[in-house]
Write an enzyme that holds these catalytic residues in place. Structure first.
Site, PDB file in Angstrom:
ATOM      1  N   GLY A 132       0.815  -1.166  -0.004  1.00  0.00           N
ATOM      2  CA  GLY A 132      -0.064  -0.077   0.088  1.00  0.00           C
ATOM      3  C   GLY A 132       0.843   1.252  -0.002  1.00  0.00           C
ATOM      4  N   GLY A 134       0.704   5.768   0.853  1.00  0.00           N
ATOM      5  CA  GLY A 134       0.098   6.659   1.623  1.00  0.00           C
ATOM      6  C   GLY A 134       0.878   7.989   1.337  1.00  0.00           C
ATOM      7  N   GLY A 137       4.758   7.681   2.855  1.00  0.00           N
ATOM      8  CA  GLY A 137       5.452   6.500   2.530  1.00  0.00           C
ATOM      9  C   GLY A 137       4.537   5.199   1.939  1.00  0.00           C
ATOM     10  CE  LYS A 138       6.215   3.922  -3.274  1.00  0.00           C
ATOM     11  NZ  LYS A 138       7.022   3.546  -4.345  1.00  0.00           N
ATOM     12  CB  VAL A 139       2.701  -0.659   3.781  1.00  0.00           C
ATOM     13  CG1 VAL A 139       2.744  -2.284   4.493  1.00  0.00           C
ATOM     14  CG2 VAL A 139       2.392   0.257   4.761  1.00  0.00           C
ATOM     15  CG  ASP A 255      -9.528   7.406  10.612  1.00  0.00           C
ATOM     16  OD1 ASP A 255     -10.585   7.421  10.183  1.00  0.00           O
ATOM     17  OD2 ASP A 255      -8.373   6.879   9.905  1.00  0.00           O
TER      18      ASP A 255
END
Length: 438
Positions: A132, A134, A137-139, A255
């Protein structure tokens, strides 16, 4: 997929596809914004019994709080060394040199994570693919490098955050909040973190890999993008246990939505993405007393004769954490925002119970109850529109009642406002559910 929550107001990817026909640039879409029992016959509970229960309760509360604090201290012991580069960052080199990365383990070296704290760095892992993306950054799905061919394959989710972007976008506090939550928690329905470390330009969170992906995507694959009431009941129970734990150690999630709920390979859920969470002052559970029904009085009287104890006539009640200061932050996801968030009044932990009601509704009906054509319509609906249940989708009267009570606009009257998760778990919709055995 496992992703980094973004606060960009323009919807992207699968989130955009849900609202492409109704959202205009700048709409929030599904993205997160920034910013007592009385004993029969009237006799009272003995002071010695009450004192015993209070002491036992206090001991358990202290034990749980101590465990959370210990995990947090383990990870944040070198917080000055970790945070200083974030607060004083000027310009980082584009070519990253790994020199003794600051690392703190969230767990001790074990079979699931067989790396000593001093040895954790990016070179120990192999990137497999992006799970994923965002705003910061990234996962990645990563694998731990095998020293021997016979070593088992170990997979993790690695969240990589750019320090420079974090500072430029003024999101340092959010990243630190998420790290603090991950460092403090250890629960089967919350994504676990194994270690946190950094290099010159990036922060790394090594977390559990949730092979089932987003709960949101699972819902999208179902007929009508919804699941049965019984399935919704099971998943709701797991989310309640996660929220109960967060509240007990002093965090308000803020959230909850399908995109922030991940699935393990065995189908169980786990909450993720804690950058919008808020630390609160945890409040110890209490012992309360009240009136019993005639049936309960007879049962209680018989039990007392058998056990010669009055302890089983008291009830242990959770109390909600108290948000510090005048918390009025406008954070959350448009369709899941509680009325008090939109109105800009002081918030409580009750915002989590509102979002639980929205999640229940979406699981059963495939849509959220107050969604409008535009953002302003959604907000207006949340504040004033009557809650309606589609007649073509069957649901029990108990299920409807629980949703109605969770979606009570007055936070002081909302289910969970007084006794927290205990109040929600004791609702008749959950009759037959043993929360201790889920």
């Amino acid at each position: 997929s496992q992703k980094v929550t973004s606060t960009t107001l323009k919807p992207q990817g699968s989130v955009a596809s849900r609202f492409e026909s109704s959202l205009k640039p700048g709409d929030l879409a599904r993205k997160s914004t920034q910013e007592t029992y009385t004993q029969a016959g009237g006799s009272s509970i003995s002071s010695s019994s009450s004192q015993y229960m209070s002491e036992t309760l206090s001991s358990k509360s202290v034990e749980l709080a101590s465990e959370a604090k210990s995990r947090q201290d383990n990870l944040l012991r070198s917080s000055d060394a970790i945070d200083a580069p974030l607060m004083k960052l000027s310009k980082v080199s584009s070519s990253e040199e790994v020199v003794k990365p600051v690392s703190q383990p969230a767990v001790n070296c074990c079979d699931a994570f067989p790396i000593q704290a001093s040895d954790v760095d990016p070179s120990k892992f192999i990137k497999i693919r992006v799970l994923g993306k965002g705003a910061m950054g990234k996962v990645y799905l990563v694998g731990l490098k095998q020293e021997e061919e016979t070593d088992p394959i170990r997979l993790f989710a690695m969240k990589v955050v750019s320090k420079e972007e974090m500072v430029e976008k003024n999101r340092v506090q959010r990243v630190m909040t998420e790290r603090e939550v991950l460092a403090s928690t250890s629960h089967p329905y919350i994504v676990g973190m194994y270690a946190s470390f950094q290099t010159n330009s990036k922060l790394y969170y090594c977390m559990e890999y949730m092979a089932g992906g987003e709960f949101f995507r699972m819902l999208q694959r179902q007929p009508g993008q919804r699941i049965s009431e019984e399935a919704a009941k099971f998943y709701t129970a797991e989310v309640i246990l996660a929220l109960e734990y967060l509240h007990h150690i002093g965090f308000v999630y803020r959230d909850l939505k399908p995109e922030n709920v991940l699935m393990r390979a065995d189908g169980h859920l786990a909450l993720a993405d804690f950058d919008l969470s808020k630390q609160a002052a945890p409040v110890q559970p209490k012992l309360v007393s009240g009136k019993l029904s005639l049936t309960d009085r007879l049962k209680g009287s018989l039990a007392l004769k058998k056990s010669n104890s009055k302890l089983n006539m008291v009830k242990l009640v959770s109390q909600e954490p108290v948000l510090k200061g005048d918390c009025k932050s406008f954070v959350g996801t448009a369709e899941y925002l509680a009325p008090e968030v939109i109105e800009g009044v002081k918030q409580t932990a009750g915002v989590d119970w509102w979002t639980l009601g929205i999640l229940m509704y979406e699981m059963i009906y495939g849509v959220t109850p107050f969604r409008g054509a535009e953002q302003k319509d959604t907000f207006a609906n949340i504040l004033s529109k009557d809650l309606k249940f589609p007649s073509d989708i069957p649901i029990s009267k108990e299920g409807k009642d629980l949703i109605k009570r969770l979606l009570t606009r007055d936070p002081a009257k909302r289910l969970g406002a007084e006794e927290g998760a205990n109040e929600v778990k004791n609702h008749k919709w959950f009759n037959g559910i043993n929360f201790a055995l889920i």
